[in-house]
Motif scaffolding. Structure first.
Motif, PDB file in Angstrom:
ATOM      1  N   MET A   1     -21.614  10.791  15.997  1.00  0.00           N
ATOM      2  CA  MET A   1     -22.272  12.006  16.392  1.00  0.00           C
ATOM      3  C   MET A   1     -23.876  12.237  16.553  1.00  0.00           C
ATOM      4  O   MET A   1     -24.462  11.708  15.756  1.00  0.00           O
ATOM      5  N   ARG A   2     -24.169  12.740  17.495  1.00  0.00           N
ATOM      6  CA  ARG A   2     -25.797  12.970  17.532  1.00  0.00           C
ATOM      7  C   ARG A   2     -26.128  14.348  16.488  1.00  0.00           C
ATOM      8  O   ARG A   2     -25.282  15.598  16.915  1.00  0.00           O
ATOM      9  N   LYS A   3     -26.952  13.919  15.653  1.00  0.00           N
ATOM     10  CA  LYS A   3     -27.559  15.321  14.950  1.00  0.00           C
ATOM     11  C   LYS A   3     -28.499  16.084  15.897  1.00  0.00           C
ATOM     12  O   LYS A   3     -29.539  15.598  16.326  1.00  0.00           O
ATOM     13  N   THR A   4     -28.083  17.341  15.742  1.00  0.00           N
ATOM     14  CA  THR A   4     -28.745  18.444  16.350  1.00  0.00           C
ATOM     15  C   THR A   4     -29.360  19.427  15.355  1.00  0.00           C
ATOM     16  O   THR A   4     -28.586  20.363  15.075  1.00  0.00           O
ATOM     17  N   GLY A   5     -30.319  19.505  14.722  1.00  0.00           N
ATOM     18  CA  GLY A   5     -30.599  20.318  13.557  1.00  0.00           C
ATOM     19  C   GLY A   5     -29.464  20.094  12.389  1.00  0.00           C
ATOM     20  O   GLY A   5     -29.450  19.153  12.185  1.00  0.00           O
ATOM     21  N   ARG A   6     -28.753  21.196  12.137  1.00  0.00           N
ATOM     22  CA  ARG A   6     -27.780  21.082  10.908  1.00  0.00           C
ATOM     23  C   ARG A   6     -26.493  20.932  11.609  1.00  0.00           C
ATOM     24  O   ARG A   6     -25.365  20.766  11.068  1.00  0.00           O
ATOM     25  N   LYS A   7     -26.418  20.634  12.929  1.00  0.00           N
ATOM     26  CA  LYS A   7     -25.117  20.534  13.678  1.00  0.00           C
ATOM     27  C   LYS A   7     -24.891  18.995  14.038  1.00  0.00           C
ATOM     28  O   LYS A   7     -25.901  18.462  14.449  1.00  0.00           O
ATOM     29  N   GLU A   8     -23.712  18.668  14.410  1.00  0.00           N
ATOM     30  CA  GLU A   8     -23.166  17.339  14.813  1.00  0.00           C
ATOM     31  C   GLU A   8     -22.646  17.511  16.119  1.00  0.00           C
ATOM     32  O   GLU A   8     -21.805  18.459  16.425  1.00  0.00           O
ATOM     33  N   THR A   9     -23.512  16.864  17.187  1.00  0.00           N
ATOM     34  CA  THR A   9     -23.080  17.006  18.455  1.00  0.00           C
ATOM     35  C   THR A   9     -22.224  15.794  19.067  1.00  0.00           C
ATOM     36  O   THR A   9     -22.824  14.918  18.777  1.00  0.00           O
ATOM     37  N   LEU A  10     -21.227  16.100  19.634  1.00  0.00           N
ATOM     38  CA  LEU A  10     -20.502  15.006  20.338  1.00  0.00           C
ATOM     39  C   LEU A  10     -21.121  14.327  21.394  1.00  0.00           C
ATOM     40  O   LEU A  10     -21.551  15.039  22.407  1.00  0.00           O
ATOM     41  N   VAL A  11     -21.189  13.181  21.761  1.00  0.00           N
ATOM     42  CA  VAL A  11     -21.862  12.459  22.546  1.00  0.00           C
ATOM     43  C   VAL A  11     -20.742  11.913  23.637  1.00  0.00           C
ATOM     44  O   VAL A  11     -19.783  11.305  23.224  1.00  0.00           O
ATOM     45  N   VAL A  27     -21.466  18.800  37.515  1.00  0.00           N
ATOM     46  CA  VAL A  27     -20.368  19.804  36.886  1.00  0.00           C
ATOM     47  C   VAL A  27     -19.935  19.146  35.304  1.00  0.00           C
ATOM     48  O   VAL A  27     -20.276  19.965  34.544  1.00  0.00           O
ATOM     49  N   ALA A  28     -19.984  17.938  35.462  1.00  0.00           N
ATOM     50  CA  ALA A  28     -19.656  17.182  34.011  1.00  0.00           C
ATOM     51  C   ALA A  28     -20.902  17.419  33.036  1.00  0.00           C
ATOM     52  O   ALA A  28     -20.417  17.945  31.973  1.00  0.00           O
ATOM     53  N   MET A  29     -22.225  17.101  33.686  1.00  0.00           N
ATOM     54  CA  MET A  29     -23.113  17.085  32.715  1.00  0.00           C
ATOM     55  C   MET A  29     -23.371  18.886  32.100  1.00  0.00           C
ATOM     56  O   MET A  29     -23.603  19.156  31.156  1.00  0.00           O
ATOM     57  N   ASP A  30     -23.183  19.510  33.143  1.00  0.00           N
ATOM     58  CA  ASP A  30     -23.262  21.129  32.853  1.00  0.00           C
ATOM     59  C   ASP A  30     -22.251  21.580  31.723  1.00  0.00           C
ATOM     60  O   ASP A  30     -22.581  22.299  30.983  1.00  0.00           O
ATOM     61  N   VAL A  31     -21.036  21.130  32.041  1.00  0.00           N
ATOM     62  CA  VAL A  31     -19.834  21.591  31.051  1.00  0.00           C
ATOM     63  C   VAL A  31     -20.451  20.897  29.782  1.00  0.00           C
ATOM     64  O   VAL A  31     -20.104  21.701  28.541  1.00  0.00           O
ATOM     65  N   CYS A  32     -20.673  19.774  29.443  1.00  0.00           N
ATOM     66  CA  CYS A  32     -21.062  19.355  28.432  1.00  0.00           C
ATOM     67  C   CYS A  32     -22.134  19.985  27.507  1.00  0.00           C
ATOM     68  O   CYS A  32     -22.213  20.244  26.333  1.00  0.00           O
ATOM     69  N   LEU A  33     -23.076  20.311  28.414  1.00  0.00           N
ATOM     70  CA  LEU A  33     -24.174  21.259  27.780  1.00  0.00           C
ATOM     71  C   LEU A  33     -23.924  22.371  27.373  1.00  0.00           C
ATOM     72  O   LEU A  33     -24.204  22.858  26.159  1.00  0.00           O
ATOM     73  N   ARG A  34     -22.764  23.182  27.952  1.00  0.00           N
ATOM     74  CA  ARG A  34     -22.354  24.437  27.613  1.00  0.00           C
ATOM     75  C   ARG A  34     -21.452  24.465  26.492  1.00  0.00           C
ATOM     76  O   ARG A  34     -21.611  25.334  25.621  1.00  0.00           O
ATOM     77  N   LEU A  35     -20.976  23.313  26.296  1.00  0.00           N
ATOM     78  CA  LEU A  35     -20.071  23.160  25.178  1.00  0.00           C
ATOM     79  C   LEU A  35     -20.710  22.699  24.025  1.00  0.00           C
ATOM     80  O   LEU A  35     -19.997  22.262  22.749  1.00  0.00           O
ATOM     81  N   ASP A  36     -22.028  22.508  23.944  1.00  0.00           N
ATOM     82  CA  ASP A  36     -22.952  21.818  23.047  1.00  0.00           C
ATOM     83  C   ASP A  36     -22.492  20.473  22.663  1.00  0.00           C
ATOM     84  O   ASP A  36     -22.646  19.975  21.486  1.00  0.00           O
ATOM     85  N   MET A  37     -22.439  19.772  23.622  1.00  0.00           N
ATOM     86  CA  MET A  37     -22.155  18.450  23.702  1.00  0.00           C
ATOM     87  C   MET A  37     -23.401  17.495  24.305  1.00  0.00           C
ATOM     88  O   MET A  37     -23.932  18.078  25.314  1.00  0.00           O
ATOM     89  N   TRP A  38     -23.542  16.383  24.289  1.00  0.00           N
ATOM     90  CA  TRP A  38     -24.680  15.654  24.530  1.00  0.00           C
ATOM     91  C   TRP A  38     -23.979  14.549  25.834  1.00  0.00           C
ATOM     92  O   TRP A  38     -23.535  13.589  25.550  1.00  0.00           O
ATOM     93  N   PRO A  39     -24.346  14.837  27.181  1.00  0.00           N
ATOM     94  CA  PRO A  39     -24.005  13.998  28.087  1.00  0.00           C
ATOM     95  C   PRO A  39     -24.966  12.694  28.194  1.00  0.00           C
ATOM     96  O   PRO A  39     -26.234  12.934  28.147  1.00  0.00           O
TER      97      PRO A  39
END
Length: 1002
Positions: A1-11, A27-39
């Motif tokens: 998982m990608r570290k973003t600050g103190r959170k772990e973001t799914l890739v 749309v896929a990229m936008d949804v991932c970003l809104r859910l705090d995931m890294w596309p």
């Protein structure tokens, strides 16, 4: 998982062909970003194929989730490779065991021909799709894809991060906010009232509030009624009035001699507020027993506990929205039924009957309680609470709620600080009879007008189309509500439309998922959505239930109906599509033994409802089969829900075929609907539907199902009094089974033949058919079938006047059916055990009969099995007659007249009338006895001898002869009205043939 600050973001690796799916990749990229995931996406490939392959494989290896989007192109194939980039990436994800989400473009969805690959690429694409092992869903539009992807990623995110996946039952129950049942005397408010409250609370209604207070403080002034019903059309403020009185006035009045031990508020408008749930939870409250323990009891025992407590100890019970359990408003579309559609119900008594006969009996019993008070609000006055001349029965008071008084109407208008002279406003209000909801909606509209806020004259001048003065009440209501909705922004209107599409209140989290996005009619963030919801509430269009842990929104039924009817078809389909995706994403119940109530099936029911709304009837049938049919039928015996669901597959009416593309599916749906009709006490309606199914199977040459059709038709015709046709269908089924060399179906069809013959006293042939059927079941070790046939042998043996020989058959049936958990068979066996004991002739046997018959009656009522409830009632009535308790016997018979006539069940009806005739004879009531015996004779006549109901006819003849009364003139049997009776040997000399005497002792 990608570290973003103190959170772990799914890739997330987003893989797809690029040329044909650019908007979906976005749309896929936008949804991932809104859910705090890294596309991760390969939008610009390197020049060299080798570098491109390595780059793409690196992205797969770095990903926590691999997402693949496939439409109609196979994609670019690197030089020297046989596979496309997309397939190379997919194969690598499989090899690494990375969680995968794969989405297919729906093949039926229109797509530009220029984006559809042909030739070798098309074949490779087909092969790739076939090897994909985990398809999340098929998508259509970008909006549809956004919703599907969001739901899928959220669920997968929970799993990957170690969160426990949402259990299907928990997900379903989350849609029905649970309220803990407090210990009395703390009030039990099962459902909070939250709709259309003005900022100043209830306005006016002094006269009605005083009436309710008088009802408590001085009951003699209200006819000593224990049940008071407030009746009015929707929007008159019934619920608001009852709620205000319940919360703010009743507690002050219920003191001293009028003090109560507790109070209950129950609203039938809620999706979980079924009659069964009310009885169980209310009984738990008044007895102090936990709801879980109460659920273990038969519903009839819960009813008894509740009625006993209300009769002996003082409680206040408010039943809001009672029309929802009446025929006119019961059903999946109840939230959209308008008063105009159900207005004929006031004149048509049938529409004011309770959909559940048990609820009708319970309401009537409430009128006789002594210690408690019951307040009802309803659009329709229940027929069961009416006596002669359509007047309320003793113990019940009806209060029709009019519009507001002139002064109250003006006070409500001015509470919104809107101008307008008294005469001018009253002239307007009188066009809609001072209807409070309409006053509030119009006042809120003027108060929120952007150009002329709170200035009615200026607003009226700017809106010349507003003119209610020339319209009738029906159209005035619609006109004003539509006016109230004008001026909403596109986003506010869309939010209102989405909420209107729900059949139950919509939770805030659900609305966030559906209404926050990048589309023009969606909101950018929660702040915008919250502002819009507050504005809609201020306008009187939306109710908010803001209890902690609830946070949901709902529309008044009147507002919902007008709102939804005004949504254009195209927009309606889009909303249905979004809701379909939402409910489809909710987890499915995998083990139907876990289901405890219909509320546990809410996501499946809502999913089915939205797919029906999209007119995708084939898909809806698949949902029904997979998620509803088995659990509703076997686990819950929820035959009424089956009827409601299945009837929606027949948009052209149940006298037409269902809207299904497959003839086999049409036959299945027809058969299922007919079974549901039969199980809900409507065999008359079931016959025609069964025959439609048989016609399809006959055209298709489907002999196996045609045999089943004929058996079902025979069973249903027989209890409906069509003796000749029932025997014909049974013989046809037997012929088909023999031609197909199908012992299982032969066993079943022989049972039908045996019972048809027994009804007309062809006892030797009936016995031969049933015993041969038993031998087939025994040879095939079909123990449940043995139990079912043993029950029929018990019935025919008792009919012949040999109850001592019938008891062993009944005992055998009881053991075998209970061992296999077959509810209907166990009910029948218990009833026959009681009937055999009743006619045994020994006084000591009456106690056995009483216990067994009550057991059967209780279980039959618990699952609404009318065809067993009626004979149990008749046998119990006869038992009480023999004990010298005619009043108890009459009371039991009173419970059977309506369902027997409605069915119709003419043979059971005749049996009941014959018992009544004997009761009247015992009491010396000659005229009443003759009337009952004459009616029994006419019902038992059926097609006329030799195809009459022999047992009922002969008993009626005996009564009339002893009473020295003439037999009624009846038309003789006419063979020319029927098809020829099929010839078939009942007991041929084969491996199952021979003398049946060996089984006689069972």
């Amino acid at each position: 998982m990608r570290k973003t600050g103190r959170k772990e973001t799914l890739v997330i690796m987003i893989s797809s062909t690029a040329r044909d799916l650019p908007e979906y990749r976005q749309v896929a990229m936008d949804v991932c970003l809104r859910l705090d995931m890294w596309p991760k996406m390969m939008e610009h490939l390197p020049a060299l194929d080798a570098d491109a392959i390595k780059a793409s494989l690196d992205m797969v290896e770095e990903a926590d989730i691999y997402m693949c989007i496939l439409a109609h192109r196979y994609g670019s194939v690197p030089s020297g490779e046989q596979r496309s980039y997309t397939q190379i990436e997919y194969d690598r994800a499989v090899e690494l065991g990375i969680p995968r989400l794969v989405f297919f473009m729906d093949p039926e969805h229109p797509f530009p021909p220029s984006r559809v690959e042909t030739g070798p690429g098309a074949e490779k694409l087909r092969q790739l799709k076939e090897c994909v092992d985990r398809v999340a869903a098929s998508f259509t539009t970008p909006d549809n894809f956004r919703a599907l992807l969001t739901q899928s990623l959220v669920e997968l995110q929970k799993q990957i991060k170690g969160e426990r996946p949402v259990d299907a039952i928990e997900a379903a129950r989350s849609l029905h906010p649970s309220v803990a049942i407090p210990a009395a005397p703390e009030p039990y408010i099962a459902h909070q009232f939250s709709l259309l409250r003005t900022r100043t609370g209830l306005i006016g209604r002094r006269e009605e509030l005083n009436l309710l207070t008088e009802w408590i403080a001085r009951p003699q002034t209200v006819g000593h009624a224990r049940v008071l019903a407030l009746v009015a059309i929707g929007g008159q403020g019934k619920s608001a009035l009852c709620w205000h009185w319940f919360k703010h006035i009743a507690p002050k009045e219920l003191t001293g001699p009028q003090a109560v031990e507790g109070s209950i508020w129950w609203s039938f408008y809620e999706s979980d507020a079924t009659y069964e749930n009310f009885v169980i939870r209310a009984a738990a409250y008044v007895t102090g027993v936990s709801p879980d323990e109460m659920r273990k009891k038969p519903l009839s025992e819960c009813e008894y506990d509740l009625l006993a407590a209300l009769d002996q100890r003082p409680f206040l019970v408010v039943l809001d929205g009672l029309e929802r359990i009446l025929v006119a408003y019961a059903g999946m579309g109840a939230a959209y039924v308008q008063d105009e559609e159900a207005s004929k119900a006031e004149q048509e008594r049938r529409l004011r009957q309770t959909i559940d006969p048990r609820a009708g009996r319970f309401l009537r019993q409430l009128s006789a309680i002594q210690a408690s008070r019951v307040l009802i609000s309803t659009r329709l006055f229940p027929a069961v609470l009416e006596g002669p001349g359509d007047q309320p029965i003793h113990g019940v008071c009806r209060c029709d709620l009019p519009g507001l008084s002139d002064d109250d109407a003006l006070t409500l208008w001015r509470s919104f600080e809107v101008t307008g002279t008294r005469d001018e406003m009253l002239r307007l209000f009188h066009t809609f009879e001072n209807h409070p909801l309409l006053i509030q909606a119009l006042a809120a509209k003027v108060a929120h007008d952007r150009q002329h806020p709170r200035d009615f004259d200026a607003w009226r001048a700017a809106n010349p189309r507003f003119n209610p003065f020339s319209l009738d009440m029906t159209h005035v209501k619609t006109h004003i509500l539509e006016t109230a909705m004008t001026g909403l922004s596109d986003r506010e209107a869309y939010a209102l439309h989405v909420i209107a599409a729900f059949r139950l209140p919509a939770g805030y989290d659900t609305l966030c998922a559906l209404l926050i996005g990048d589309e023009p009619r969606q909101y950018d963030d929660q702040a915008g959505l919250v502002t819009a919801l507050a504005d809609l509430g201020d306008r009187g269009l939306l109710g908010w239930d803001n209890r902690p842990g609830v946070n949901r929104y709902d529309l008044h039924p009147i507002v919902r109906g007008v709102t939804w009817s005004g949504v254009p078809d195209e927009a309606r389909q889009a909303i249905y599509g979004a809701l379909e995706v939402h409910f489809r994403a909710m987890p499915m119940v995998k083990d139907w033994h876990q289901v405890e109530s219909l509320e546990d099936l809410t996501p499946a029911i809502e999913f089915y409802d939205k797919v029906i709304g999209l007119q995708r009837y084939d898909d809806a049938l698949a949902i029904f089969r997979d998620r509803l049919a088995e659990v509703a039928l076997y686990r819950l015996n929820a035959s009424r829900q089956l009827v409601e669901s299945l009837e929606r597959l027949f948009p052209d009416g149940t006298d037409s075929l269902p809207r299904l593309s497959s003839a086999r599916d049409q036959s299945w749906a027809l058969n299922s609907l007919a079974v549901a009709y039969k199980l809900t006490g409507q065999p008359g309606a079931a016959v025609a539907v069964f025959r439609m199914a048989a016609a399809i199977d006959r055209r298709q040459g489907d002999q196996a199902n045609l045999g089943v059709d004929s058996e079902n038709v025979s069973d249903t015709l027989l209890i409906s009094g069509h003796v000749r046709s029932a025997e014909t269908s049974a013989r046809e089924a037997l012929i088909i089974a023999r031609k197909r060399d199908d012992p299982k179906r032969e066993r079943s069809s022989l049972r039908c033949v045996g019972m048809a013959l027994a009804a007309r006293c062809m006892m030797d042939d009936s016995d031969a058919a049933l015993r041969r059927s038993l031998r087939i079941a025994s040879s095939r070790k079909f123990r449940l079938g043995e139990g079912y046939i043993s029950a029929h042998l018990a019935e025919t043996t008792v009919r012949k006047g040999d109850p001592s020989a019938g008891r062993p058959w009944a005992d055998r049936a009881w053991k075998l059916t209970t061992d296999h958990g077959y509810e209907r068979g166990a009910i029948q066996a218990a009833r026959l055990q009681g009937t055999a004991a009743l006619f045994a002739g020994e006084p000591s046997d009456l106690d056995i009969a009483h216990e067994r018959l009550h057991h059967a009656l209780t279980r039959a009522r618990a699952c609404n099995l009318v065809e067993e409830e009626l004979p149990a009632l008749i046998a119990l009535a006869e038992l009480h007659r023999r004990r010298g308790e005619p009043d108890k016997a009459r009371e039991l018979l009173e419970d059977m007249w309506y369902p027997a006539e409605r069915g119709p069940y003419p043979m059971s009806h005749a049996d009941g009338l014959n018992v009544l005739a004997q009761i009247e004879r015992d009491g010396g009531n000659h005229e009443a006895a003759v009337e009952a015996a004459t009616n029994a004779f006419e019902l038992a006549w059926c097609d006329g001898p030799p195809f009459a109901y022999h047992w009922g006819l002969e008993r009626a003849r005996e009564h009339l002869r002893d009473l020295e009364a003439p037999e009624p003139d009846m038309p003789p049997f006419d063979e020319s009205n029927f098809d020829p009776m099929p010839e078939v040997e009942i007991n041929p000399p084969d491996e199952f043939g021979g003398d049946s005497s060996a089984e006689a002792t069972a």
